[in-house]
Design a protein around this motif. Structure first.
Motif, PDB file in Angstrom:
ATOM      1  N   CYS A   1     -22.461 -17.638  12.452  1.00 27.17           N
ATOM      2  CA  CYS A   1     -21.455 -17.338  11.859  1.00 27.17           C
ATOM      3  C   CYS A   1     -21.457 -18.159  10.624  1.00 27.17           C
ATOM      4  N   VAL A   2     -20.667 -17.806   9.573  1.00 28.26           N
ATOM      5  CA  VAL A   2     -20.252 -18.703   8.286  1.00 28.26           C
ATOM      6  C   VAL A   2     -18.811 -18.613   8.119  1.00 28.26           C
ATOM      7  N   LEU A   3     -18.250 -19.573   8.231  1.00 27.34           N
ATOM      8  CA  LEU A   3     -16.775 -19.863   7.642  1.00 27.34           C
ATOM      9  C   LEU A   3     -16.671 -20.327   6.239  1.00 27.34           C
ATOM     10  N   PHE A   4     -16.018 -19.614   5.350  1.00 31.68           N
ATOM     11  CA  PHE A   4     -16.175 -19.962   3.985  1.00 31.68           C
ATOM     12  C   PHE A   4     -14.518 -20.516   3.918  1.00 31.68           C
ATOM     13  N   ILE A   5     -14.504 -21.741   3.489  1.00 31.32           N
ATOM     14  CA  ILE A   5     -13.242 -22.323   3.045  1.00 31.32           C
ATOM     15  C   ILE A   5     -13.293 -22.586   1.636  1.00 31.32           C
ATOM     16  N   THR A   6     -12.329 -21.791   0.979  1.00 26.60           N
ATOM     17  CA  THR A   6     -12.427 -21.943  -0.451  1.00 26.60           C
ATOM     18  C   THR A   6     -11.542 -22.774  -1.178  1.00 26.60           C
ATOM     19  N   GLY A   7     -10.461 -23.093  -0.397  1.00 24.22           N
ATOM     20  CA  GLY A   7      -9.411 -24.101  -1.203  1.00 24.22           C
ATOM     21  C   GLY A   7      -8.788 -23.080  -2.525  1.00 24.22           C
TER      22      GLY A   7
ATOM     23  N   LEU B 191     -32.440 -13.876   3.607  1.00 24.41           N
ATOM     24  CA  LEU B 191     -32.912 -13.928   5.005  1.00 24.41           C
ATOM     25  C   LEU B 191     -33.230 -12.729   5.677  1.00 24.41           C
ATOM     26  N   PRO B 192     -34.293 -12.738   6.621  1.00 25.44           N
ATOM     27  CA  PRO B 192     -34.604 -11.581   7.331  1.00 25.44           C
ATOM     28  C   PRO B 192     -33.240 -11.288   8.405  1.00 25.44           C
ATOM     29  N   ALA B 193     -32.901 -12.247   8.684  1.00 32.78           N
ATOM     30  CA  ALA B 193     -31.808 -12.101   9.912  1.00 32.78           C
ATOM     31  C   ALA B 193     -30.352 -12.045   9.352  1.00 32.78           C
ATOM     32  N   ALA B 194     -30.274 -11.715   8.015  1.00 33.30           N
ATOM     33  CA  ALA B 194     -28.956 -11.830   7.307  1.00 33.30           C
ATOM     34  C   ALA B 194     -27.943 -11.040   8.138  1.00 33.30           C
ATOM     35  N   HIS B 195     -28.318  -9.682   8.581  1.00 32.39           N
ATOM     36  CA  HIS B 195     -27.406  -8.734   9.180  1.00 32.39           C
ATOM     37  C   HIS B 195     -26.741  -9.519  10.439  1.00 32.39           C
ATOM     38  N   ASP B 196     -27.637 -10.673  11.005  1.00 35.95           N
ATOM     39  CA  ASP B 196     -26.680 -11.023  12.028  1.00 35.95           C
ATOM     40  C   ASP B 196     -25.997 -12.366  11.799  1.00 35.95           C
ATOM     41  N   ILE B 197     -25.742 -12.759  10.682  1.00 40.42           N
ATOM     42  CA  ILE B 197     -24.668 -13.838  10.443  1.00 40.42           C
ATOM     43  C   ILE B 197     -23.443 -13.216   9.636  1.00 40.42           C
ATOM     44  N   ARG B 198     -22.252 -13.606  10.543  1.00 42.88           N
ATOM     45  CA  ARG B 198     -21.247 -12.927  10.179  1.00 42.88           C
ATOM     46  C   ARG B 198     -20.352 -14.002   9.240  1.00 42.88           C
ATOM     47  N   VAL B 199     -19.697 -13.378   8.193  1.00 43.44           N
ATOM     48  CA  VAL B 199     -19.111 -14.014   7.146  1.00 43.44           C
ATOM     49  C   VAL B 199     -17.567 -14.142   7.522  1.00 43.44           C
ATOM     50  N   GLY B 200     -16.877 -15.181   7.687  1.00 38.97           N
ATOM     51  CA  GLY B 200     -15.360 -15.130   7.581  1.00 38.97           C
ATOM     52  C   GLY B 200     -14.915 -16.202   6.508  1.00 38.97           C
ATOM     53  N   ILE B 201     -13.654 -15.339   5.660  1.00 41.76           N
ATOM     54  CA  ILE B 201     -13.232 -16.106   4.652  1.00 41.76           C
ATOM     55  C   ILE B 201     -11.848 -16.539   5.221  1.00 41.76           C
ATOM     56  N   VAL B 202     -11.808 -17.857   5.235  1.00 44.94           N
ATOM     57  CA  VAL B 202     -10.492 -18.366   5.694  1.00 44.94           C
ATOM     58  C   VAL B 202      -9.142 -18.183   4.913  1.00 44.94           C
ATOM     59  N   ALA B 203      -8.232 -17.649   5.549  1.00 40.78           N
ATOM     60  CA  ALA B 203      -7.013 -17.313   4.816  1.00 40.78           C
ATOM     61  C   ALA B 203      -6.611 -18.841   4.120  1.00 40.78           C
ATOM     62  N   ARG B 204      -6.072 -18.907   2.964  1.00 41.43           N
ATOM     63  CA  ARG B 204      -5.482 -20.113   2.285  1.00 41.43           C
ATOM     64  C   ARG B 204      -4.684 -20.646   2.880  1.00 41.43           C
ATOM     65  N   SER B 205      -3.664 -19.824   3.444  1.00 36.89           N
ATOM     66  CA  SER B 205      -2.544 -20.639   4.384  1.00 36.89           C
ATOM     67  C   SER B 205      -3.138 -21.222   5.535  1.00 36.89           C
ATOM     68  N   GLU B 206      -4.049 -20.875   6.240  1.00 37.04           N
ATOM     69  CA  GLU B 206      -4.617 -21.544   7.207  1.00 37.04           C
ATOM     70  C   GLU B 206      -6.021 -22.705   7.188  1.00 37.04           C
ATOM     71  N   GLU B 207      -6.081 -22.963   5.962  1.00 39.59           N
ATOM     72  CA  GLU B 207      -7.220 -23.852   5.724  1.00 39.59           C
ATOM     73  C   GLU B 207      -7.200 -24.927   6.519  1.00 39.59           C
ATOM     74  N   GLY B 208      -6.075 -25.547   6.311  1.00 33.69           N
ATOM     75  CA  GLY B 208      -5.830 -27.122   6.916  1.00 33.69           C
ATOM     76  C   GLY B 208      -6.180 -26.955   8.322  1.00 33.69           C
ATOM     77  N   ALA B 209      -5.705 -26.061   9.070  1.00 32.42           N
ATOM     78  CA  ALA B 209      -5.921 -26.094  10.463  1.00 32.42           C
ATOM     79  C   ALA B 209      -7.254 -25.808  10.967  1.00 32.42           C
ATOM     80  N   VAL B 210      -7.865 -24.816   9.983  1.00 29.53           N
ATOM     81  CA  VAL B 210      -9.322 -24.575  10.213  1.00 29.53           C
ATOM     82  C   VAL B 210     -10.173 -25.860   9.901  1.00 29.53           C
TER      83      VAL B 210
END
Length: 127
Positions: free
Chosen positions: A32-38, A60-79
């Protein structure tokens, strides 16, 4: 949100993540990848990081196995606190719920390539 973020959200298994749901999101995929944009106005390089994320996943050959989550701006501090992130924008790479790497700010392509190759490897070891 700019179109790169919408493009990332359209990937299979991708989604917006909040602090309450981050563990469930991470738990649904071994990789998994969590993207925290700010704030993308203050940190316009977040869009560049998003483009790099999209492109590195394509390569990546296994790209379909990597899940991407974009963290909600209001929740970035906690994450950020949960995963030890101190600089934004950041990609938190996780394997089986454990941090494999944290990539903060815009980096050289080879840094992303190495980190994602490590994440995609069958024997990835958490950091």
């Amino acid at each position: 949100m700019s179109s790169i973020f919408e493009t990332l959200l359209a990937l299979p298994g991708a989604g917006r993540v909040d602090a309450a749901g981050v563990e469930a999101f991470v738990g649904k995929a071994s990789r998994c990848v969590l993207f925290i944009t700010g704030d993308t106005v203050q940190r316009p390089e977040a869009a560049d990081v998003g483009v790099v994320l999209r492109e590195v996943l394509k390569g990546l050959p296994a790209a379909h196995d990597i899940r991407v989550g974009i963290v909600a701006r209001s929740e970035e501090g906690a994450v950020m606190k949960k995963y030890g992130v101190v600089v934004l924008p950041a990609l938190v790479l996780l394997r089986d719920g454990q941090v494999v790497d944290i990539l903060a700010r815009m980096r050289d392509w080879d840094v992303y390539a190495r980190a994602f190759a490590k994440l995609a490897a069958p024997d990835a070891v958490p950091a």
